[in-house]
Design an enzyme around this catalytic site. Structure first.
Site, short mmCIF file in Angstrom:
data_model
loop_
_atom_site.label_atom_id
_atom_site.label_comp_id
_atom_site.label_asym_id
_atom_site.label_seq_id
_atom_site.Cartn_x
_atom_site.Cartn_y
_atom_site.Cartn_z
CE LYS A 146 -14.17 6.36 -0.21
NZ LYS A 146 -13.53 6.65 1.11
CG HIS A 196 -2.13 -0.81 1.09
ND1 HIS A 196 -3.30 -0.36 0.54
CD2 HIS A 196 -2.34 -2.10 1.42
CE1 HIS A 196 -4.19 -1.32 0.55
NE2 HIS A 196 -3.62 -2.40 1.08
CE LYS A 214 -6.90 13.86 -0.13
NZ LYS A 214 -6.86 12.60 -0.84
NE ARG A 215 -5.53 9.92 9.96
CZ ARG A 215 -5.28 8.99 10.86
NH1 ARG A 215 -6.08 7.93 10.94
NH2 ARG A 215 -4.29 9.11 11.72
CB THR A 252 -10.32 4.93 -2.16
OG1 THR A 252 -10.05 5.23 -0.78
CG2 THR A 252 -9.58 3.67 -2.58
CE LYS A 265 -3.50 10.76 2.93
NZ LYS A 265 -4.21 10.11 1.80
C1 LIG Z 1 -12.27 7.02 1.46
C2 LIG Z 1 -11.88 7.40 2.83
C3 LIG Z 1 -10.54 7.65 3.14
C4 LIG Z 1 -9.44 7.61 2.10
O1 LIG Z 1 -9.32 8.88 1.50
P1 LIG Z 1 -8.08 9.27 0.56
O2 LIG Z 1 -8.46 10.59 0.00
O3 LIG Z 1 -7.99 8.22 -0.49
O4 LIG Z 1 -6.88 9.33 1.43
C5 LIG Z 1 -10.22 8.01 4.43
N1 LIG Z 1 -11.15 8.12 5.39
C6 LIG Z 1 -12.47 7.90 5.13
C7 LIG Z 1 -13.46 8.05 6.22
C8 LIG Z 1 -12.87 7.52 3.84
O5 LIG Z 1 -14.16 7.30 3.59
#
Ligand SMILES: *Cc1c(COP(=O)(O)O)cnc(C)c1O
Length: 796
Positions: A646, A346, A534-535, A642, A540
């Protein structure tokens, strides 16, 4: 069980009285939630049992997906939708005066994960069940999931989370399937019948008790299992101090480590990893033995997938079970193990590659350590034959080197398949990070671009868009999400585009209400919703986003007539509690928000919102309301992402670097339907002579912003943002924030201009939705099933 709402109502009221010992009139929202939850679990039980019987009688190969995290979120509405009873239930409840939406809010998210990696595991389980594939999850039943985040005076404050208050509805304790997990002690060798055998003596054992959660497939009667292991004291501990032993035992499944990028280096973390692996492998082998005698055929019936290296001890543990318990010799056991285990990588961030010091590993897991040592020796021997004399290479590739066990190397050697999670990521693994291993085992490497379950991230989270799509192209896209492409024919359909706009607007109003409820802030739903959730991590680059906001603010202050389409910048992000720098970025976002939101000069044009406690259930409200998806990681650092998928599926346009799956999004929608900026991965990885200070000196906009970090521009403590300042100018800005700044600003200007041509924007949005079917995790899981696991779904 309830095919119409009258029947449902009757059952519901009966069940409520039985369970709560109250009349309906006396019942609380929680009572009502528990009642419905239990009804659904019971409703699911028949198919759960049937699915297991089918797998057993058809003797299908079973896949076990081992993951230290499963970020499930809420399950109530998700289960109702997959069962196809959401409407009956909604109507029935409505007649009782209960609003289903309100009821779903009672459920606490099952937050057994940090972010992308854990959420991926949850999406995969949904796809496995929905495709009728025999795949199950194995994880840990943490008592406390990821912490709850509060923002106090701009700082992140972490509160413990207790999902089990309501999570209990879904799980079934199976005490009779408990497994004893041994730690500490020592290994004794004995030779009986001319064969050496090993015995783990004086071990302290912990009992792993499984709690099974049904994973309900979409409209297909398949119910798979997520098995979560709970740590409990063994019945007959060798210990005298029972209370101390109890405490030390239970803590193993007490907390999720709130970090998925840094190796914590804690004994407890290693204990958790072995706890998960030992319990899972032993229960898998036990199930195998129900039908099969000979362990030599295990790999024909079982596939064990490890999600990153956290469960990599599955490799030596399976060896241990095959040899010490099954009586097989090394070579046979190795053959079976390496045909059973597959591995997903990952990350390429070197600080995130797990390594364990021998001094921790060996005493805690003496038998496992022995086996790893043997694997290492045999592997080094193989390397020696292939590269005689190349000590450097052997040292680089060894599993044990410099007093450390390298978990990724163990995974690469002991598995039959190694996959990256997006095309670029897999190429970087093959040709850079794992180049040496690719040379030795080229056949193991493959790519599986991540995906998301469209059932949660579109059907459940955006019902209006779902209805609109079904209205115009029928509902076959739900089982075949690639068919979303049929939407492309509405590209010039003004009525359709108007509907699309209306839905986005309504979703934005809904999010505006959530913002108001959470922070009291009023935001304008007709402004552009520009979202980064995101985190929080340096790579990032939330900082780049913040710098853009500061730049806009500075411009508007200089020139109040500066033409700027009103924007609402929305952030959501948790920082690992020990990640100092990330916490400073949160404080900075909030300081910028205070500055901007309080300033009457920019009030109508600029708003900054930090949404507390970003998690799955909040995410479900955010994606449908976003206009812009910020995917601005330093190229080459984000394995896939991911969140980007979304957003796309919900019609947001991506502003992003050519990183991770952004590249595949671009390839699908074309350059005209995405906003790409900045350095690409090759440029980042081969950059020669970057001097961030030059950008500070020669770009006035940058100098002004960077100086504002420390010159009293933000009220409060002067040295608050020193670490950020230093990272940019003293540590030479390793994530190229200043380097990409200009390109980002230019691209954002183009974004604003495009938005003003609303028709064009809507067409772009439509194009993104239409191509998002590729990113359904159904596609991803079908690829895993076909290429790695070699399993087939039930014909139904
Ligand atoms: C999809 C998702 C992530 C991953 O987000 P990235 O932008 O790909 O880092 C993290 N936390 C939650 C709650 C998510 O639904």
């Amino acid at each position: 069980m309830f095919s119409n709402k009258e029947e449902f109502k009757k059952h519901f009221l009966q069940k409520l009285e039985m369970m709560c010992g109250k009349s309906f009139a006396e019942s609380t929202k929680e009572d009502q939630f528990d009642t419905l939850g239990h009804m659904i679990r019971e409703y699911v039980s028949t198919n759960w049992i049937k699915t297991n019987e089918r797998y057993r009688s058809e003797d299908q190969r079973q896949v076990y997906y081992l993951s230290i995290e499963f970020l499930l979120g809420r399950l109530l509405l998700h289960n109702l939708i997959n069962l196809g009873i959401d409407q009956v239930v909604e109507e029935g409840l409505c007649e009782l005066g209960i609003d289903l939406d309100c009821m779903t809010e009672v459920e606490t998210d099952a937050g057994l994960g940090n972010g992308g990696l854990g959420r991926l595991a949850a999406c995969f389980l949904d796809s496995l069940a929905s495709l009728g594939l025999p795949g199950h999850g194995c994880g840990i039943r943490y008592k406390h999931g990821l912490f709850e985040q509060k923002i106090v005076e701009g700082y992140q404050v972490e509160l413990p989370e207790l999902w089990l208050r309501h999570g209990q509805v879904w799980e079934v304790r199976k005490a009779d399937f408990a497994v004893e997990v041994p730690f500490w002690g020592h290994v004794q060798a004995a030779s009986d019948h001319e064969r050496l055998s090993f015995h783990h003596m004086d071990a302290e054992t912990i009992t792993a008790v499984p709690y099974d959660v049904p994973m309900v497939g979409y409209h297909n009667d398949t119910v798979n299992t997520l098995r979560l292991w709970n740590a409990e004291p063994s019945l007959f501990p060798i210990h005298k101090d029972i209370l101390k032993y109890k405490r030390e035992t239970e803590i193993v499944s007490e907390f999720l480590y709130p970090d998925d990028t840094h190796d914590e280096g804690k004994i407890l973390r290693l204990k958790q990893q072995y706890f998960l692996v030992c319990a899972s492998i032993n229960s898998i082998v036990k199930r195998y033995h129900v039908k099969h005698k000979d362990l030599r055929n295990l790999h024909r019936h079982v596939c064990i997938h490890i999600n990153d290296t956290h469960p990599v001890l599955a490799i030596p543990e399976l060896m241990r079970v095959l040899m010490d318990l099954g009586g097989l010799g090394w070579d046979e056991a190795w053959e079976i193990t390496t045909q059973t285990i597959s591995y997903t990588n990952h990350t390429t961030l070197s600080e995130a590659l797990e390594k364990w010091p021998i001094r921790i590993f060996q005493p805690l897991l003496p038998r496992i350590y022995m086996i790893v040592t043997e694997i290492n020796e045999r592997f080094c021997h193989l390397l020696w034959e292939r590269y005689p004399g190349d000590w450097n290479r052997i040292e680089r590739m060894a599993i044990i080197a410099h007093d450390q066990v390298k978990m990724a190397h163990l995974a690469l050697v002991g598995s039959f398949s190694v996959n990256g999670v997006a095309a670029l990521h897999t190429e970087i693994l093959k040709h850079r990070e794992m180049k040496d291993f690719y040379e030795v085992f080229p056949q193991k490497f493959n790519n599986k671009t991540n995906g998301i379950t469209h059932r949660r991230w579109l059907l459940k989270s955006n019902p209006e868009l779902t209805s609109l799509i079904t209205e115009v192209i029928g509902d076959s896209w739900v089982n075949k999400p690639e068919k979303l492409k049929e939407l492309l024919k509405f590209h010039n359909d003004a009525a359709f585009l108007t509907q699309l706009q209306r839905i986005k607007q309504e979703n934005k109003q809904h999010l505006a209400q959530i913002i108001k409820d959470q922070s009291g802030m009023i935001v304008d739903p007709s402004s552009i919703f520009d979202v980064q959730v995101k985190r929080l991590h340096a790579y990032k680059r939330q900082l780049l986003n913040v710098f853009h906001i500061m730049h806009i603010y500075n411009r508007l202050k200089e020139d109040p007539h500066y033409l700027f389409y009103p924007r609402t910048f929305i952030f959501g992000a948790k920082a690992s509690p020990g990640y100092y720098y990330a916490k400073k970025i949160i404080k900075l976002i909030n300081s910028v928000a205070d500055k901007v939101n309080d300033d009457p000069d920019v009030r109508d044009k600029l708003k900054v919102v930090f949404l507390e406690n970003y998690r799955v259930s909040l995410a479900e409200r955010i994606f449908p309301a976003a206009d812009i998806s910020e995917q601005i990681s330093t190229a080459s650092k984000e394995a896939s992402g991911t969140g980007n998928m979304k957003f796309m599926m919900n019609g947001a346009l991506t502003v992003g670097t050519l990183d991770g799956a952004n590249i595949e999004i671009r390839d699908l929608v074309g350059d005209d339907n995405i906003f790409i900026f900045g350095l690409n991965a090759d440029e980042v990885l081969n950059y020669k002579g970057y001097h961030s200070i030059e950008y500070f000196h020669y770009d006035k906009r940058i100098r002004r912003i960077v100086e504002q970090l420390t010159n009293g521009f933000f009220s409060g403590v002067d040295d608050e943002f020193e670490a950020i300042y230093d990272s940019l100018l003293i540590e030479n800005d390793q994530y190229f924030v200043l380097r990409d700044f200009d390109s980002y600003v230019q691209t954002q200007i183009a974004v604003g201009q495009t938005y003003e041509d609303r028709n064009k924007w809507l067409k772009m949005s439509l194009t993104n939705i239409a191509h998002s079917g590729y990113f359904s995790s159904d596609r991803t899981i079908n690829e895993y099933a076909r290429d790695i696991w070699k399993i087939k779904g039930a014909a139904h």
